[in-house]
Design a protein around this motif. Structure first.
Motif, PDB file in Angstrom:
ATOM      1  N   LEU A  55      51.230  13.488  14.354  1.00  8.96           N
ATOM      2  CA  LEU A  55      50.314  14.603  14.598  1.00  8.96           C
ATOM      3  C   LEU A  55      49.035  14.141  15.282  1.00  8.96           C
ATOM      4  O   LEU A  55      48.514  14.799  16.188  1.00  8.96           O
ATOM      5  CB  LEU A  55      49.989  15.273  13.258  1.00  8.96           C
ATOM      6  N   HIS A  56      48.510  12.994  14.877  1.00  8.85           N
ATOM      7  CA  HIS A  56      47.289  12.489  15.513  1.00  8.85           C
ATOM      8  C   HIS A  56      47.496  12.234  17.007  1.00  8.85           C
ATOM      9  O   HIS A  56      46.588  12.446  17.807  1.00  8.85           O
ATOM     10  CB  HIS A  56      46.793  11.226  14.810  1.00  8.85           C
ATOM     11  N   PHE A  57      48.703  11.796  17.363  1.00  4.95           N
ATOM     12  CA  PHE A  57      48.950  11.590  18.799  1.00  4.95           C
ATOM     13  C   PHE A  57      48.938  12.914  19.561  1.00  4.95           C
ATOM     14  O   PHE A  57      48.499  12.969  20.705  1.00  4.95           O
ATOM     15  CB  PHE A  57      50.243  10.797  19.013  1.00  4.95           C
ATOM     16  N   TYR A  58      49.415  14.013  18.925  1.00  3.78           N
ATOM     17  CA  TYR A  58      49.287  15.325  19.573  1.00  3.78           C
ATOM     18  C   TYR A  58      47.825  15.674  19.808  1.00  3.78           C
ATOM     19  O   TYR A  58      47.432  16.093  20.892  1.00  3.78           O
ATOM     20  CB  TYR A  58      49.898  16.421  18.696  1.00  3.78           C
ATOM     21  N   MET A  59      47.044  15.510  18.755  1.00  2.96           N
ATOM     22  CA  MET A  59      45.639  15.924  18.871  1.00  2.96           C
ATOM     23  C   MET A  59      44.944  15.077  19.931  1.00  2.96           C
ATOM     24  O   MET A  59      44.166  15.579  20.748  1.00  2.96           O
ATOM     25  CB  MET A  59      44.948  15.817  17.510  1.00  2.96           C
ATOM     26  N   LEU A  60      45.261  13.779  19.940  1.00  2.00           N
ATOM     27  CA  LEU A  60      44.635  12.878  20.901  1.00  2.00           C
ATOM     28  C   LEU A  60      45.082  13.190  22.326  1.00  2.00           C
ATOM     29  O   LEU A  60      44.267  13.200  23.263  1.00  2.00           O
ATOM     30  CB  LEU A  60      44.987  11.430  20.532  1.00  2.00           C
ATOM     31  N   ALA A  61      46.373  13.467  22.490  1.00  2.00           N
ATOM     32  CA  ALA A  61      46.897  13.771  23.829  1.00  2.00           C
ATOM     33  C   ALA A  61      46.218  15.025  24.375  1.00  2.00           C
ATOM     34  O   ALA A  61      45.792  15.054  25.537  1.00  2.00           O
ATOM     35  CB  ALA A  61      48.412  13.964  23.773  1.00  2.00           C
ATOM     36  N   GLU A  62      46.098  16.045  23.539  1.00  2.00           N
ATOM     37  CA  GLU A  62      45.464  17.274  24.011  1.00  2.00           C
ATOM     38  C   GLU A  62      43.990  17.035  24.352  1.00  2.00           C
ATOM     39  O   GLU A  62      43.488  17.520  25.363  1.00  2.00           O
ATOM     40  CB  GLU A  62      45.609  18.381  22.961  1.00  2.00           C
ATOM     41  N   ALA A  63      43.328  16.259  23.519  1.00  2.00           N
ATOM     42  CA  ALA A  63      41.907  15.987  23.759  1.00  2.00           C
ATOM     43  C   ALA A  63      41.717  15.158  25.031  1.00  2.00           C
ATOM     44  O   ALA A  63      40.768  15.355  25.790  1.00  2.00           O
ATOM     45  CB  ALA A  63      41.309  15.248  22.560  1.00  2.00           C
ATOM     46  N   LEU A  64      42.623  14.232  25.288  1.00  2.00           N
ATOM     47  CA  LEU A  64      42.508  13.361  26.468  1.00  2.00           C
ATOM     48  C   LEU A  64      42.878  14.081  27.754  1.00  2.00           C
ATOM     49  O   LEU A  64      42.381  13.752  28.828  1.00  2.00           O
ATOM     50  CB  LEU A  64      43.449  12.158  26.311  1.00  2.00           C
ATOM     51  N   ALA A  65      43.801  15.044  27.644  1.00  2.00           N
ATOM     52  CA  ALA A  65      44.304  15.702  28.852  1.00  2.00           C
ATOM     53  C   ALA A  65      43.425  16.887  29.229  1.00  2.00           C
ATOM     54  O   ALA A  65      43.714  17.593  30.181  1.00  2.00           O
ATOM     55  CB  ALA A  65      45.740  16.171  28.618  1.00  2.00           C
ATOM     56  N   ASP A  66      42.373  17.091  28.479  1.00  2.00           N
ATOM     57  CA  ASP A  66      41.445  18.215  28.629  1.00  2.00           C
ATOM     58  C   ASP A  66      41.716  19.087  29.853  1.00  2.00           C
ATOM     59  O   ASP A  66      41.676  18.628  30.992  1.00  2.00           O
ATOM     60  CB  ASP A  66      40.022  17.656  28.738  1.00  2.00           C
ATOM     61  N   GLY A  67      41.954  20.357  29.607  1.00  2.00           N
ATOM     62  CA  GLY A  67      42.162  21.254  30.736  1.00  2.00           C
ATOM     63  C   GLY A  67      43.633  21.470  31.033  1.00  2.00           C
ATOM     64  O   GLY A  67      43.998  22.412  31.728  1.00  2.00           O
ATOM     65  N   GLY A  68      44.502  20.592  30.517  1.00  2.00           N
ATOM     66  CA  GLY A  68      45.944  20.845  30.651  1.00  2.00           C
ATOM     67  C   GLY A  68      46.332  21.985  29.717  1.00  2.00           C
ATOM     68  O   GLY A  68      45.503  22.488  28.957  1.00  2.00           O
ATOM     69  N   ALA A  69      47.581  22.395  29.799  1.00  2.00           N
ATOM     70  CA  ALA A  69      48.053  23.439  28.891  1.00  2.00           C
ATOM     71  C   ALA A  69      47.951  22.930  27.462  1.00  2.00           C
ATOM     72  O   ALA A  69      48.263  21.778  27.196  1.00  2.00           O
ATOM     73  CB  ALA A  69      49.500  23.788  29.224  1.00  2.00           C
ATOM     74  N   PRO A  70      47.500  23.779  26.517  1.00  2.00           N
ATOM     75  CA  PRO A  70      47.459  23.325  25.124  1.00  2.00           C
ATOM     76  C   PRO A  70      48.881  23.041  24.638  1.00  2.00           C
ATOM     77  O   PRO A  70      49.840  23.660  25.100  1.00  2.00           O
ATOM     78  CB  PRO A  70      46.845  24.501  24.367  1.00  2.00           C
ATOM     79  N   LEU A  71      48.999  22.066  23.741  1.00  2.00           N
ATOM     80  CA  LEU A  71      50.327  21.646  23.305  1.00  2.00           C
ATOM     81  C   LEU A  71      50.905  22.569  22.227  1.00  2.00           C
ATOM     82  O   LEU A  71      52.098  22.598  22.007  1.00  2.00           O
ATOM     83  CB  LEU A  71      50.266  20.207  22.786  1.00  2.00           C
ATOM     84  N   GLY A  72      50.031  23.289  21.547  1.00  2.00           N
ATOM     85  CA  GLY A  72      50.514  24.231  20.526  1.00  2.00           C
ATOM     86  C   GLY A  72      50.894  23.581  19.215  1.00  2.00           C
ATOM     87  O   GLY A  72      51.692  24.131  18.450  1.00  2.00           O
ATOM     88  N   PHE A  73      50.280  22.414  18.938  1.00  2.00           N
ATOM     89  CA  PHE A  73      50.688  21.681  17.727  1.00  2.00           C
ATOM     90  C   PHE A  73      50.310  22.407  16.432  1.00  2.00           C
ATOM     91  O   PHE A  73      50.769  22.037  15.361  1.00  2.00           O
ATOM     92  CB  PHE A  73      50.125  20.254  17.738  1.00  2.00           C
TER      93      PHE A  73
END
Lengths: 342, 342
Positions: free
Chosen positions: B154-172
């Motif tokens: 789960l932390h990798f989801y949150m980190l990926a979304e935070a790092l990709a800022d502006g990409g589509a949200p992952l919906g985790f």
């Protein structure tokens, strides 16, 4: 397979002879370009060679190395940021479509340099990369790779020395002779394999600079002897998988001298308590005494140069065990020489 | 173990709730620092979580990710050049000495940022890193990690979304509910495991974003059921290991929807010809028909969000199979909760 195993000393000598200057120039170029990441991309035995490359390059140059996950590019269509990276593909045939696609996209995407290590000078891979490094093994006919694996390992030595410019030379020129010495172990291995004819599963361990050999021996045992062979670093093995070990469970361990020896020795002690059935490839007297059986390699083979001479008795083991089981190691069921995956 | 498996939906919801803002800030900081390499360092189940992190971060951010080989630092004393890298350690206990040493040396050596993902707020790891991310699982008592593995994912989801800022949200945010749905599979799994009580070895396959689950299911089967369980990507499996498959050979396959499904479907077709005994975790009707048996997951779980809900039936499978074999999954032989290696 046995023929190709025996060709290795010559193939290695030829590869040093014909490729060394080219690798030196490549190393100089990469140093000048100030590469700050090396990405290795491969599958099967070539991926095992890349695993060695990863350790050797990090240890000798300090440049971080990543083993690529091809599907990130080929299936998820990610564009990796590789502007300061060298991307090195490794493939016996040079025809792995996924590997070549990762190389092509890295090149288009602006990677500093793309390199292909292959045994086939006219393969698709050579058309994709900036620079080709050849293993001069002659055509490899056996499905189970042997001489191309050691040729690929050798290229990583040459590249590491070229990249580390000014560091202590690695001394890889001694490897063809060490490989020839290792071939002399054949009668000893031939005697040994009888005992393993009914082995159904096993674990192979190694660590650091010979970790790749654990993967490679396991793959040979799976391909040619149909043994379910797990592979672990001796450290990871303690994080869970150790639980599978019961009395007589067969474990093969690569235990050359050097910084990883202490850990492997400790593991073998633990396995002795559990009454596992261990076979060590080693030059260390104490390890040989702890293991149920040992294949003794010459003491002069130091840690840095161990990976090639130590895989040779393991290659012989797989080929001779297949033979003892009445299997043809050159024609494993269900496999072809070139595997196409995306 | 079964209790801890059941705690996952709540633990995941708590972790989103308490950590999300912190991870967002960390992502912003890493973007500003223009990180060009992420290095992940872990062992055991945490290393499996890191394997997922590697795919997810590369796919969503394009930043190259390397899985660290701790011995390069701890045994060979290499100084890696990490001036533009973020180094992320993952450890349930936060007490892995080798992991912490890699983190400490990265920090001293000038890595842009070091991060620890752990379940223990007062562990040694938290004193070493710039930034700690916590999995809020509550103490994990079973030796076989379950809720900490999914918390790390789960932390990798949150980190990926935070790092990709502006990409589509992952919906985790949907994951805790998907995890709860997956727990409903328990009666189905309970019925199923009887059949596998005498299984001695098997292979687990997966690819891409669920590749990590193949490693994790295999590890659970080794730790708690003492089954020799190999793990492969469905692509690598075709490069050699396929030769071990004979009639009735047991193979477990993770087959969520998405770009990897075609390859897994093809592999299952091939395995059907070989008369292997396959069990697929899937929402795909065609895959379920090709496999000998299937555990059906809800179709609404898309590829990007599959890794957590798909591991849950596999965790249940290992715990319930151990039970059916008369083993205690909470006290695997030869193992302790914290494994110390260097």
């Amino acid at each position: 397979m046995l023929e190709e195993i025996a060709q290795q000393p010559e193939a290695l000598a030829r590869t040093i002879d014909r490729e060394r200057e080219k690798v030196k120039r490549l190393g100089r170029r990469l140093r000048e370009q100030d590469v700050d990441l090396i990405v290795l991309v491969a599958r099967g035995s070539s991926d095992n060679a890349a695993l060695f490359g990863r350790y050797l390059l990090e240890v000798t140059t300090g440049i971080p190395v990543a083993l690529s996950a091809p599907s990130v590019v080929t299936l998820y269509n990610a564009r990796l940021r590789l502007k300061r990276a060298a991307v090195i593909g490794v493939s016996q045939s040079g025809e792995g479509e996924d590997i070549n696609r990762v190389l092509a996209e890295a090149r288009e995407g602006g990677a500093l340099c793309t390199v292909g290590i292959t045994n086939e000078p006219d393969s698709a891979m050579t058309g994709v990369v900036h620079e080709t490094l050849l293993t001069h093994g002659g055509r490899e006919r056996s499905v189970a790779a042997t001489k191309t694996y050691t040729g690929q390992l050798l290229h990583f030595y040459m590249l590491a020395e070229a990249l580390a410019d000014g560091g202590a030379p690695l001394g890889f020129e001694a490897i063809p002779e060490f490989a020839a010495d290792a071939l002399d172990l054949r009668p000893r291995i031939e005697e040994m394999v009888e005992r393993y004819v009914f082995m159904e599963n096993c674990v192979v361990v190694g660590r650091g600079l010979v970790y790749a050999n654990a993967f490679e021996m396991a793959l040979k045992l799976m391909e040619t002897c149909y043994v379910v062979a797990e592979r672990f670093s001796s450290a990871d093995f303690l994080h869970g998988p150790l639980a599978v070990v019961e009395r007589h469970f067969p474990i093969f361990a690569f235990a050359p001298p050097g910084v990883t020896l202490g850990g492997v020795r400790e593991l073998l002690g633990r396995l002795k308590e559990l009454r596992a059935d261990t076979l060590a490839f080693t030059s260390d007297r104490e390890v040989a005494a702890l293991a149920t059986r040992a294949v003794r390699l010459p003491e002069e083979i130091n840690e840095m140069l161990a990976v090639i001479p130590y895989i040779i008795p393991a290659q012989l083991f797989a080929a001779l065990l297949a033979d003892a089981k009445g299997l043809d190691p050159d024609a494993p069921r269900s496999l072809a020489k070139v595997t196409r995956t995306l």
